[in-house]
Write an enzyme that holds these catalytic residues in place. Sequence first.
Site, PDB file in Angstrom:
ATOM      1  CB  SER A   1      -0.889   0.009   1.248  1.00  0.00           C
ATOM      2  OG  SER A   1      -1.541   1.257   1.414  1.00  0.00           O
TER       3      SER A   1
ATOM      4  CE1 TYR B   1      -4.437  -2.097   4.790  1.00  0.00           C
ATOM      5  CE2 TYR B   1      -3.423   0.038   4.393  1.00  0.00           C
ATOM      6  CZ  TYR B   1      -3.995  -1.123   3.909  1.00  0.00           C
ATOM      7  OH  TYR B   1      -4.109  -1.330   2.551  1.00  0.00           O
TER       8      TYR B   1
END
Length: 248
Positions: free
Chosen positions: A140, A153
């Site tokens: 990401s 995350y």
Amino acid sequence: MQGLAGKTALVTGAAGGIGRATALMLASHGTRLFLSDLQAAACEETAEMIRSAGGDAHAMQADISDETQVAALFERLKSTFGSLDIAVNNAGIEGGTHPFVAYPSDTWHKVIAVNLSGVFFCMRAEIELMKGGSIVNVASVAGISGFAYHAAYSASKHGVVGLTRSAAQETARKGLRVNAVCPAFTQTDMVDRISALVPQVAEKLLASVPMRRLATPEEIASAIVWLSSGESSFITGHCLVADGGLRA
């Protein structure tokens, strides 16, 4: 694309979003697919979409944070196809939105277990099985930059970037390439859940992207498929950012 027809690929997190788009795109190039997701029915639906279009696809439910289930997944893959040429480690969770000092410990452990340990378990099995080919991890843009209120995350995706670069150095001489794709905000259920928790987040996300839009799953899938193909044959240890200009 070059070198995809007749190859065997594993895609985790194939029940929808980027995983499903990647599986369908690989299948369109003649790749045989072994699909995995915790959502069994939706994963099987992806496989059926491929079979209906004349492709070869098999689906299996698995929790990649569980080493025993990962081992069973790869035993089934080997008994089905015998070999593996392409692996796309896409499965992941977001963990909700929490201030750093109030981040729940159970959520932290769950996100790290799926997003980081799960990718490690899969990569370890893939590297052992594969004679060459390509591994693509879905990290990401939050694995390169921080992501406020999403500590676990962001930390997990930073970890995936580290796994990618470390494995690439170890496997380069055996003809196995290991890369990552680092998407920004994409039109997936994950982003929809974040937007539902914090209604104003969608506007903030769009405002932060120079292109003023989210990526489509197919756009990210295109990057994954390219890294899986022979057209990226001299690229390994690379983290390809697809962010609409966000980090510019």
